[in-house]
Design a protein around this motif. Sequence first.
Motif, short mmCIF file in Angstrom:
data_model
loop_
_atom_site.label_atom_id
_atom_site.label_comp_id
_atom_site.label_asym_id
_atom_site.label_seq_id
_atom_site.Cartn_x
_atom_site.Cartn_y
_atom_site.Cartn_z
N THR A 125 0.82 -1.21 0.00
CA THR A 125 0.00 0.00 0.00
C THR A 125 0.85 1.26 0.00
OG1 THR A 125 -0.22 -0.20 2.42
CG2 THR A 125 -2.00 -1.09 1.07
N HIS A 126 2.01 1.22 0.67
CA HIS A 126 2.91 2.37 0.63
C HIS A 126 3.36 2.64 -0.80
CE1 HIS A 126 6.02 5.21 1.88
NE2 HIS A 126 6.87 4.53 1.12
N ALA A 127 3.72 1.60 -1.51
CA ALA A 127 4.16 1.77 -2.90
C ALA A 127 3.03 2.28 -3.77
CB ALA A 127 4.69 0.43 -3.44
N LEU A 128 1.83 1.80 -3.56
CA LEU A 128 0.69 2.25 -4.35
C LEU A 128 0.42 3.73 -4.09
CD1 LEU A 128 -1.67 -0.83 -3.92
CD2 LEU A 128 -0.56 -0.09 -6.05
N LYS A 129 0.49 4.16 -2.85
CA LYS A 129 0.25 5.57 -2.53
C LYS A 129 1.35 6.46 -3.13
CE LYS A 129 -0.17 4.57 1.88
NZ LYS A 129 -0.32 4.70 3.35
N GLU A 130 2.59 5.97 -3.08
CA GLU A 130 3.71 6.76 -3.61
C GLU A 130 3.68 6.85 -5.13
OE1 GLU A 130 6.35 8.42 -1.96
OE2 GLU A 130 4.84 8.22 -0.36
N SER A 131 2.96 5.97 -5.79
CA SER A 131 2.94 5.96 -7.25
C SER A 131 2.21 7.15 -7.84
CB SER A 131 2.29 4.67 -7.75
OG SER A 131 0.88 4.69 -7.52
N GLY A 132 1.33 7.79 -7.06
CA GLY A 132 0.55 8.89 -7.57
C GLY A 132 -0.70 8.46 -8.31
N ALA A 133 -1.02 7.18 -8.25
CA ALA A 133 -2.22 6.68 -8.92
C ALA A 133 -3.47 7.17 -8.22
CB ALA A 133 -2.20 5.15 -8.96
N ALA A 134 -4.51 7.42 -9.00
CA ALA A 134 -5.80 7.84 -8.44
C ALA A 134 -6.62 6.64 -8.00
CB ALA A 134 -6.58 8.65 -9.46
N ALA A 135 -6.30 5.47 -8.53
CA ALA A 135 -7.04 4.25 -8.19
C ALA A 135 -6.16 3.05 -8.46
CB ALA A 135 -8.34 4.15 -8.99
N VAL A 136 -6.53 1.95 -7.87
CA VAL A 136 -5.84 0.68 -8.06
C VAL A 136 -6.78 -0.28 -8.78
CG1 VAL A 136 -4.68 -1.27 -6.93
CG2 VAL A 136 -4.53 1.04 -5.94
N GLN B 223 -10.31 -1.53 -7.37
CA GLN B 223 -11.51 -2.14 -7.93
C GLN B 223 -11.11 -3.21 -8.92
OE1 GLN B 223 -13.89 0.24 -10.76
NE2 GLN B 223 -12.29 1.83 -10.64
N HIS B 224 -12.05 -4.13 -9.19
CA HIS B 224 -11.74 -5.22 -10.10
C HIS B 224 -11.61 -4.70 -11.53
CE1 HIS B 224 -12.04 -9.04 -12.25
NE2 HIS B 224 -11.73 -9.62 -11.11
N LEU B 225 -10.72 -5.32 -12.27
CA LEU B 225 -10.48 -4.93 -13.66
C LEU B 225 -11.77 -4.96 -14.47
CD1 LEU B 225 -8.41 -4.32 -15.95
CD2 LEU B 225 -8.21 -6.80 -16.25
N ALA B 226 -12.64 -5.94 -14.23
CA ALA B 226 -13.88 -6.04 -14.99
C ALA B 226 -14.74 -4.79 -14.81
CB ALA B 226 -14.66 -7.28 -14.58
N SER B 227 -14.86 -4.32 -13.58
CA SER B 227 -15.67 -3.13 -13.31
C SER B 227 -15.03 -1.89 -13.91
CB SER B 227 -15.85 -2.96 -11.80
OG SER B 227 -16.60 -4.03 -11.26
N PHE B 228 -13.71 -1.80 -13.81
CA PHE B 228 -13.01 -0.65 -14.38
C PHE B 228 -13.22 -0.60 -15.89
CE2 PHE B 228 -9.24 1.49 -16.11
CZ PHE B 228 -9.27 2.67 -15.37
N LEU B 229 -13.05 -1.72 -16.56
CA LEU B 229 -13.20 -1.76 -18.03
C LEU B 229 -14.64 -1.47 -18.43
CD1 LEU B 229 -11.02 -4.89 -18.87
CD2 LEU B 229 -10.43 -2.49 -19.26
N TRP B 230 -15.59 -2.03 -17.71
CA TRP B 230 -16.99 -1.83 -18.06
C TRP B 230 -17.36 -0.34 -17.98
CZ3 TRP B 230 -20.82 -3.87 -20.57
CH2 TRP B 230 -22.13 -3.47 -20.34
N LYS B 231 -16.94 0.32 -16.91
CA LYS B 231 -17.29 1.73 -16.74
C LYS B 231 -16.53 2.62 -17.72
CE LYS B 231 -18.34 0.95 -11.88
NZ LYS B 231 -17.86 1.08 -10.47
N ARG B 232 -15.27 2.31 -17.97
CA ARG B 232 -14.47 3.15 -18.86
C ARG B 232 -14.92 3.05 -20.31
NH1 ARG B 232 -11.14 7.09 -16.93
NH2 ARG B 232 -10.48 7.18 -19.09
N THR B 233 -15.55 1.97 -20.66
CA THR B 233 -15.93 1.78 -22.07
C THR B 233 -17.40 2.06 -22.32
OG1 THR B 233 -16.23 -0.61 -21.66
CG2 THR B 233 -14.10 0.12 -22.50
N GLY B 234 -18.03 2.77 -21.39
CA GLY B 234 -19.40 3.24 -21.61
C GLY B 234 -20.47 2.28 -21.19
N GLY B 235 -20.08 1.18 -20.57
CA GLY B 235 -21.08 0.18 -20.22
C GLY B 235 -22.03 0.64 -19.14
N ALA B 236 -21.59 1.58 -18.32
CA ALA B 236 -22.43 2.02 -17.19
C ALA B 236 -23.32 3.20 -17.54
CB ALA B 236 -21.53 2.39 -16.01
N GLU B 237 -23.31 3.61 -18.81
CA GLU B 237 -24.13 4.76 -19.19
C GLU B 237 -25.61 4.41 -19.17
OE1 GLU B 237 -20.93 6.97 -22.17
OE2 GLU B 237 -22.71 6.03 -22.98
#
Length: 274
Positions: A224-235, A260-274
Amino acid sequence: MSELFYNAAPNATRVAQPLPEARRYPAQKPGNAYLFGTCVLDLFFPEAGLDAIRLLEREGIKVHFPQEQSCCGQPAYTSGYTDEAREVARAQLALFAEDWPLVVPSGSCAGMIRHHYAELFKDEPATLRQVQALAARTFELAEFLLHVCKVEFKDRGQPTRIALHTSCSARREMNTHLHGRALLAQLERVERVEHDHESECCGFGGTFSVRMPDISGAMVADKTHALKESGAAAVVSADCGCLLNINGALEKQNETLRGQHLASFLWKRTGGAE
């Protein structure tokens, strides 16, 4: 049957081995597929399971989800309870009898079915043949989307920076990190940032986190320290067990960063949640 998907290696062993030669993927998308939801996803991340189904259905695939499915048997197997793991695995075999791909939204669970079921049933020739056929048509979700569905995603989200975590067994046994990276690379407004300790275990390890909580806690603290230091907005991760551990640690630290799970991230990013 098995050669349609993969020329299966018949001698899977308990110790994780390098992946065999490249898989041979079908030339066309199948009309039907099974989804093995995994026990952790079913109990703690049901929306990710639904998003996995939505992604597959959008590709024109009819998804079958046998309600009787449960655990793949990995926790018992890695804890040395071979007989118990065998009976859990046996209960799953009858549920996926049709010659359809088995898609698993978890690299570690997919690796269990694909590489370790054969070890469980090595002394049962008839069942072993069934297990080898199932292993040959078992795919981790990102692999299936990339190489079988041959998806071409259009990014419909806002610019963001994310860190990708792939479980250690998923990396070794299913190349999940490569498949995840390739899918994320299709999203033009998503920047995947590298983070220290990326290839290292988050400390979950199924029952390992229960049997050795101090070591597990130190490992997830590093992660978690490495993830926070990466500057990412989400994992983003393709393994719900890791997400449980990482998100639990972040919550305990009063951090806003979450995975979040990759499936949910991909679904939302590709317009599936519209």
